[in-house]
Enzyme design. Structure first.
Site, PDB file in Angstrom:
ATOM      1  N   CYS A 166       0.810  -1.221   0.000  1.00 34.82           N
ATOM      2  CA  CYS A 166       0.000   0.000   0.000  1.00 34.82           C
ATOM      3  C   CYS A 166       0.843   1.271   0.000  1.00 34.82           C
ATOM      4  O   CYS A 166       0.400   2.315  -0.501  1.00 34.82           O
ATOM      5  CB  CYS A 166      -0.966  -0.002   1.177  1.00 34.82           C
ATOM      6  N   HIS A 176      -2.175   6.829   3.850  1.00 39.01           N
ATOM      7  CA  HIS A 176      -0.719   6.935   3.892  1.00 39.01           C
ATOM      8  C   HIS A 176      -0.273   8.256   3.272  1.00 39.01           C
ATOM      9  O   HIS A 176      -0.871   8.737   2.301  1.00 39.01           O
ATOM     10  CB  HIS A 176      -0.068   5.804   3.094  1.00 39.01           C
TER      11      HIS A 176
END
Length: 357
Positions: free
Chosen positions: A138, A263
């Site tokens: 990710c 993120h």
């Protein structure tokens, strides 16, 4: 019962009841319907649950060989499972002639398994000797569309990245650990004395190496040679594979931050040709899967709180290096559960389905 449709390839979602699985089911309801039968598969403890898929109630099947009966050429099994589960069951699916799209780390380093982000190297899905296509970590997924667009114009020569990783990347256990820790420190004066946060949180820090509330933790993964973490080395290797730059110098520092979803990364990229911030912004503004938000004077730049629940990578703070006219600095955010996993896997699966349309 399993949702049934009249046409299109079958799609099996393995790991449908997990954190990423729940996001994927939402995404299936939001995108064009290219699938025939859709079956949901999970561990035996989740078998029998009923989940909605495109408004239809669908019973979750236990992960057994019988769960894949009827799958064959043109069908897709999408794995949102730990690496050991994917490694065990992917060959069962490919032996039936179906294609596996795997979001775990099980096959990311296998040279016979393409590692794909559709906005960057979507054509790679067509060459799959083992019948498997992998999606990246990710963190890699959050930044790679921006790098791919800039690399196509300037030629990427060197990369340095620091990640600021959300707790949900560790699954529901990560989110629950952060929420629990926040409840313990909320409304206190903790964080002003040595060790006070650690004492309040206790020994149970969940999947993190240290307390995450009121803190940042410069570690993610397992220890590797010379002090690097497995996660940092994975981001390095995946970036090289997706961009087709096997010798690209890459330095990565992975940091966990007290954010639930989304993120963020600071990126310093050096290119073969001179780069200007103005032209880089034009490239990023036109890049698929990327949204440019870059007006610091107006307080406009990406944050994970704004990226959560959205599909694109949000990029801003685009600056030419003060010391090198071949280098660019920028900040990028993306939802780690969506683009970092569920959406990317869905996009890959749709590309495969398109081959048999």
């Amino acid at each position: 019962m399993t949702a049934t449709r009249s046409s299109g390839p079958a799609l099996a979602v393995v790991g449908a009841t997990g954190a990423v699985g729940s996001i994927l089911l939402q995404i299936l309801s939001q995108r064009a319907d290219v699938w025939g039968d859709i079956r949901l598969i999970a561990s035996p403890r989740s078998a029998g649950r009923v989940l909605a898929v495109r408004g239809e109630e669908t019973e979750v099947l236990a992960l057994t060989e019988d769960a894949f009966d009827g799958l064959g050429a043109g069908d897709v099994a999408l794995f949102l499972t730990p690496a050991e589960v994917s490694a065990r069951w992917a060959p069962v699916v490919t032996a039936r002639g179906a294609v596996v799209v795997d979001q775990s780390a099980a096959f990311r380093e296998d040279p016979e398994v393409p590692l794909v982000v559709p906005e960057v190297n979507g054509s790679a899905v067509r060459i799959r000797p083992r019948g498997i296509v992998a999606g990246p970590d990710c963190v890699t997924a959050a930044m790679i569309a921006t790098l791919g667009a800039l690399h196509a114009e300037y030629g990427l020569a060197e990369l340095a990245v620091s990640s600021y990783q959300a707790a949900s990347a560790a699954g529901r256990a990560g989110s629950e650990a952060l929420r629990r820790q926040l409840s313990l420190v909320a409304g206190t004066s903790l964080g002003e004395q040595p060790g006070d946060v650690r004492r309040a949180v206790g020994e149970d820090t969940g999947p993190f190496a240290a307390p995450l509330a009121l803190n940042v933790v410069p570690w993610s993964g397992e220890l590797r040679e010379d002090g690097w973490s497995s996660h940092e080395l994975a981001v390095r290797a995946e970036t090289r594979r997706i961009l087709g730059l096997e010798a690209l110098p890459v330095a990565v520092t992975c940091v966990q931050v007290p954010v639930l979803t989304g993120h963020s990364l600071t990126v310093r990229a050096r290119f073969e040709r001179a780069v200007t911030a103005a032209h880089a912004r034009e490239i990023l503004e036109a890049a698929p899967g990327v949204v440019l938000v870059d007006d610091p004077a107006a307080g406009e730049f990406p944050t994970p709180a704004d990226a959560a629940g959205t599909d694109p990578a949000w990029v801003g703070r685009v600056r030419a290096s003060l010391d090198d006219d071949h280098s660019l600095e920028f900040f990028v955010c993306a939802d780690n559960l969506r683009k970092g996993a569920a959406l990317n896997a869905t996009q890959i699966s749709e590309l495969i389905a398109g081959e048999f349309a």
